[in-house]
Design a protein around this motif. Structure first.
Motif, PDB file in Angstrom:
ATOM      1  N   MET A  89      40.655  52.281  37.476  1.00 17.89           N
ATOM      2  CA  MET A  89      39.307  51.752  37.702  1.00 17.89           C
ATOM      3  C   MET A  89      39.315  50.241  37.504  1.00 17.89           C
ATOM      4  O   MET A  89      39.703  49.747  36.441  1.00 17.89           O
ATOM      5  CB  MET A  89      38.308  52.415  36.738  1.00 17.89           C
ATOM      6  CG  MET A  89      36.865  52.008  36.978  1.00 17.89           C
ATOM      7  SD  MET A  89      35.697  52.861  35.860  1.00 17.89           S
ATOM      8  CE  MET A  89      35.829  54.550  36.439  1.00 17.89           C
ATOM      9  N   GLN A  90      38.881  49.496  38.523  1.00 15.92           N
ATOM     10  CA  GLN A  90      38.800  48.038  38.440  1.00 15.92           C
ATOM     11  C   GLN A  90      37.393  47.643  37.974  1.00 15.92           C
ATOM     12  O   GLN A  90      36.425  47.838  38.684  1.00 15.92           O
ATOM     13  CB  GLN A  90      39.079  47.414  39.807  1.00 15.92           C
ATOM     14  CG  GLN A  90      40.432  47.790  40.410  1.00 15.92           C
ATOM     15  CD  GLN A  90      40.550  47.270  41.819  1.00 15.92           C
ATOM     16  OE1 GLN A  90      40.401  46.059  42.062  1.00 15.92           O
ATOM     17  NE2 GLN A  90      40.817  48.154  42.771  1.00 15.92           N
ATOM     18  N   VAL A  91      37.332  47.099  36.763  1.00  7.48           N
ATOM     19  CA  VAL A  91      36.043  46.793  36.146  1.00  7.48           C
ATOM     20  C   VAL A  91      35.971  45.299  35.849  1.00  7.48           C
ATOM     21  O   VAL A  91      36.934  44.705  35.339  1.00  7.48           O
ATOM     22  CB  VAL A  91      35.849  47.605  34.851  1.00  7.48           C
ATOM     23  CG1 VAL A  91      34.529  47.229  34.175  1.00  7.48           C
ATOM     24  CG2 VAL A  91      35.886  49.095  35.150  1.00  7.48           C
ATOM     25  N   TYR A  92      34.806  44.694  36.137  1.00  9.90           N
ATOM     26  CA  TYR A  92      34.625  43.257  35.927  1.00  9.90           C
ATOM     27  C   TYR A  92      33.264  42.989  35.275  1.00  9.90           C
ATOM     28  O   TYR A  92      32.268  43.652  35.596  1.00  9.90           O
ATOM     29  CB  TYR A  92      34.670  42.493  37.264  1.00  9.90           C
ATOM     30  CG  TYR A  92      35.945  42.665  38.027  1.00  9.90           C
ATOM     31  CD1 TYR A  92      36.993  41.751  37.901  1.00  9.90           C
ATOM     32  CD2 TYR A  92      36.111  43.748  38.902  1.00  9.90           C
ATOM     33  CE1 TYR A  92      38.172  41.905  38.619  1.00  9.90           C
ATOM     34  CE2 TYR A  92      37.283  43.914  39.621  1.00  9.90           C
ATOM     35  CZ  TYR A  92      38.315  42.985  39.470  1.00  9.90           C
ATOM     36  OH  TYR A  92      39.478  43.153  40.187  1.00  9.90           O
ATOM     37  N   VAL A  93      33.263  42.028  34.369  1.00 10.57           N
ATOM     38  CA  VAL A  93      31.993  41.457  33.903  1.00 10.57           C
ATOM     39  C   VAL A  93      31.563  40.433  34.948  1.00 10.57           C
ATOM     40  O   VAL A  93      32.387  39.629  35.409  1.00 10.57           O
ATOM     41  CB  VAL A  93      32.151  40.772  32.530  1.00 10.57           C
ATOM     42  CG1 VAL A  93      30.813  40.169  32.080  1.00 10.57           C
ATOM     43  CG2 VAL A  93      32.652  41.749  31.497  1.00 10.57           C
ATOM     44  N   VAL A  94      30.282  40.458  35.319  1.00  6.98           N
ATOM     45  CA  VAL A  94      29.827  39.564  36.382  1.00  6.98           C
ATOM     46  C   VAL A  94      28.548  38.842  35.960  1.00  6.98           C
ATOM     47  O   VAL A  94      27.884  39.200  34.990  1.00  6.98           O
ATOM     48  CB  VAL A  94      29.556  40.352  37.693  1.00  6.98           C
ATOM     49  CG1 VAL A  94      30.834  40.953  38.236  1.00  6.98           C
ATOM     50  CG2 VAL A  94      28.505  41.434  37.462  1.00  6.98           C
ATOM     51  N   GLY A  95      28.227  37.808  36.732  1.00  2.00           N
ATOM     52  CA  GLY A  95      26.923  37.165  36.605  1.00  2.00           C
ATOM     53  C   GLY A  95      26.725  36.328  35.365  1.00  2.00           C
ATOM     54  O   GLY A  95      27.578  35.530  34.969  1.00  2.00           O
ATOM     55  N   GLY A  96      25.584  36.536  34.712  1.00  2.00           N
ATOM     56  CA  GLY A  96      25.159  35.683  33.613  1.00  2.00           C
ATOM     57  C   GLY A  96      26.100  35.654  32.427  1.00  2.00           C
ATOM     58  O   GLY A  96      26.236  34.622  31.763  1.00  2.00           O
ATOM     59  N   GLY A 135      40.437  38.238  31.006  1.00  3.56           N
ATOM     60  CA  GLY A 135      39.812  36.925  30.954  1.00  3.56           C
ATOM     61  C   GLY A 135      40.005  36.088  32.203  1.00  3.56           C
ATOM     62  O   GLY A 135      39.623  34.912  32.222  1.00  3.56           O
ATOM     63  N   ASN A 136      40.607  36.661  33.230  1.00  2.00           N
ATOM     64  CA  ASN A 136      40.788  35.930  34.483  1.00  2.00           C
ATOM     65  C   ASN A 136      39.470  35.893  35.257  1.00  2.00           C
ATOM     66  O   ASN A 136      38.834  36.932  35.458  1.00  2.00           O
ATOM     67  CB  ASN A 136      41.865  36.601  35.335  1.00  2.00           C
ATOM     68  CG  ASN A 136      43.204  36.649  34.623  1.00  2.00           C
ATOM     69  OD1 ASN A 136      43.654  35.647  34.079  1.00  2.00           O
ATOM     70  ND2 ASN A 136      43.833  37.830  34.598  1.00  2.00           N
ATOM     71  N   VAL A 137      39.086  34.710  35.700  1.00  2.00           N
ATOM     72  CA  VAL A 137      37.806  34.525  36.376  1.00  2.00           C
ATOM     73  C   VAL A 137      38.019  34.456  37.891  1.00  2.00           C
ATOM     74  O   VAL A 137      38.860  33.695  38.377  1.00  2.00           O
ATOM     75  CB  VAL A 137      37.093  33.248  35.882  1.00  2.00           C
ATOM     76  CG1 VAL A 137      35.824  32.984  36.695  1.00  2.00           C
ATOM     77  CG2 VAL A 137      36.763  33.370  34.404  1.00  2.00           C
ATOM     78  N   THR A 138      37.263  35.258  38.610  1.00  2.00           N
ATOM     79  CA  THR A 138      37.215  35.186  40.070  1.00  2.00           C
ATOM     80  C   THR A 138      35.995  34.353  40.455  1.00  2.00           C
ATOM     81  O   THR A 138      34.868  34.680  40.061  1.00  2.00           O
ATOM     82  CB  THR A 138      37.099  36.595  40.682  1.00  2.00           C
ATOM     83  OG1 THR A 138      38.251  37.363  40.304  1.00  2.00           O
ATOM     84  CG2 THR A 138      37.001  36.518  42.199  1.00  2.00           C
ATOM     85  N   ASP A 139      36.230  33.287  41.213  1.00  2.00           N
ATOM     86  CA  ASP A 139      35.165  32.324  41.507  1.00  2.00           C
ATOM     87  C   ASP A 139      35.257  31.901  42.978  1.00  2.00           C
ATOM     88  O   ASP A 139      35.675  30.790  43.298  1.00  2.00           O
ATOM     89  CB  ASP A 139      35.303  31.118  40.574  1.00  2.00           C
ATOM     90  CG  ASP A 139      34.296  30.022  40.844  1.00  2.00           C
ATOM     91  OD1 ASP A 139      33.255  30.314  41.468  1.00  2.00           O
ATOM     92  OD2 ASP A 139      34.548  28.873  40.435  1.00  2.00           O
TER      93      ASP A 139
END
Length: 410
Positions: A1-8, A104-108
């Motif tokens: 499962m690929q899970v990401y924290v997003v947004g604020g 902790g890798n950020v996708t931007d």
């Protein structure tokens, strides 16, 4: 499962601000696989699930398509083939269109980090124009972070106003965003951004009408009533005042927009003229009763509070009765906070003395300390009790005034 924290949560962590809530996006899964993993469905319009242990909300990556006017005029598509970039592309601002994985890798993909560093609020795509709530959110973020709105985003917001899209906003959502904006560090930024976009005249026309209305320069060196009101709400925010006080600060001078030209710039009678626009605004936005009621008494009585030292003891008692202060001293204290913000929300008066607040608070305590029960027991006729209690309170207030004289307002 690929899970990401997003947004604020990603935005605020990168800014070094506290992260209150985390929004999660799941990529490559379906509703069936989420249920098989123990997640519990809670979303009605699109698939959102509660984590079996943390009970945080996890949403499937999705795209959206505009099918009607307003906030609810969207259809959503969630499927395993929707990518993280697809999901981020539907978000409002670049600073909200970033994701962070478990390492902790950020996708931007849209330059959110660069806009954070530059202090710019920039829309992600032309799809921004499909949701009028985003105008309010941009203005609120300007109030929170002090960021500037990118010129192309401001132009798009103006187009949304001109096209009538902003008129599809539902009252509850307008109130929600206005209330949040008032609780930011610099609420004036929200209203000024809305005004620049032309949206303030559509969602808060009573406030927009204050800009350009002149005031007496001896009391208001800033001259413009709209400028003054922005200073008042910012002072209330700096004082960490609760929402009802900040709302009252915003609306306290609405009557000045209705002052007849022959009375300008003195605004005689603006206190009573403020009642109708306050009631109209509060009914339209369905504002809570505590906010509405404090705004009404602040508009009606703020100039009387400013002139507290000139009031006779019987007039003081009438003020307390009219504000229901004898029964609700906590609301009267909020009225005094709003009046303090009004006094200091003036150019060059930001730190002026305002003894009226403490003096009136003490006077109210004197009036409330009168033993109405003892007076009632000493009255032969029940109909004489109210007059006797009032006489005792007026006498106590006269003694207080004599012992603690307050100079007239300069």
């Amino acid at each position: 499962m690929q899970v990401y924290v997003v947004g604020g949560a990603v935005r605020d962590r990168l800014l070094g601000r506290p992260v209150a809530d985390r929004d999660w996006v799941v990529v490559g899964e379906s509703a069936e696989s989420m249920l098989a993993a123990g997640f519990r469905p809670v979303g009605r319009d699109f698939p959102v699930f509660l984590h079996p242990e943390t009970h945080e909300e996890y949403a499937l990556a999705r795209t959206e398509r505009k099918v009607g006017r307003g906030y609810h005029g969207f259809t959503f598509h969630a499927a395993p083939d929707v990518t993280l970039e697809d999901d981020l592309a539907r978000r409002d601002l670049t600073i909200n269109a970033m994701a962070e994985d478990e390492h902790g890798n950020v996708t931007d993909p849209f330059g959110g980090r660069a806009d954070l560093a530059a202090g710019v609020l920039r829309h992600v795509s032309p799809a921004f124009a499909e949701d009028p709530v985003r105008i309010l959110r941009v203005a609120r973020f300007a109030a929170r972070y002090g960021f500037a709105v990118a010129p192309e985003t401001m132009a798009l917001m103006r187009q949304m106003v001109d096209s009538g899209e902003v008129d599809a906003l539902v009252p509850e959502r307008v109130w929600q965003e206005v209330a949040k904006g008032l609780m930011e560090d610099t609420p004036s930024r929200m209203f000024l951004v809305l005004r620049e976009a032309g949206a303030l005249a559509r969602v808060l026309p009573e406030v927009d009408a204050l800009f350009g209305v002149p005031q007496r320069a001896d009391y208001h060196p800033e001259i413009d009533t709209g400028d003054h009101v922005m200073r008042v709400v910012d002072y209330a925010a700096a004082a960490k005042a609760p929402l009802p006080v900040r709302f009252a600060a915003l609306l306290h001078d609405l009557g000045k927009a209705l002052t007849p030209p022959d009375v300008l710039p003195r605004h005689i009678g603006h206190e009573a003229r403020g009642k109708a626009p306050i009631l109209a605004l509060c009914e339209r936005l369905r504002a809570p009763a505590d906010c509405r009621d404090l705004a009404l008494i602040t508009a009606q009585y703020h100039t009387l509070v400013h002139r507290a030292g000139e009031l006779r003891p019987d007039t003081l008692l009438k003020l307390f009765r009219d504000c229901d202060a004898l029964r609700r001293p906590e609301r009267f204290a909020m009225l005094l906070d709003a009046c303090l913000a009004d006094a200091r929300g003036r150019l060059g008066f930001e730190a002026c003395d305002y003894p009226q607040a403490d003096w009136l608070a003490a006077a109210l305590a004197v009036a409330r300390a009168v033993d109405a029960g003892a007076i009632a027991r000493g009255c032969a006729a029940p109909q004489d009790i109210p007059k006797a209690v009032d006489a005792a309170r007026v006498a106590a207030l006269a003694d207080y005034k004599n012992a603690h004289p307050l100079p007239a307002r300069s």
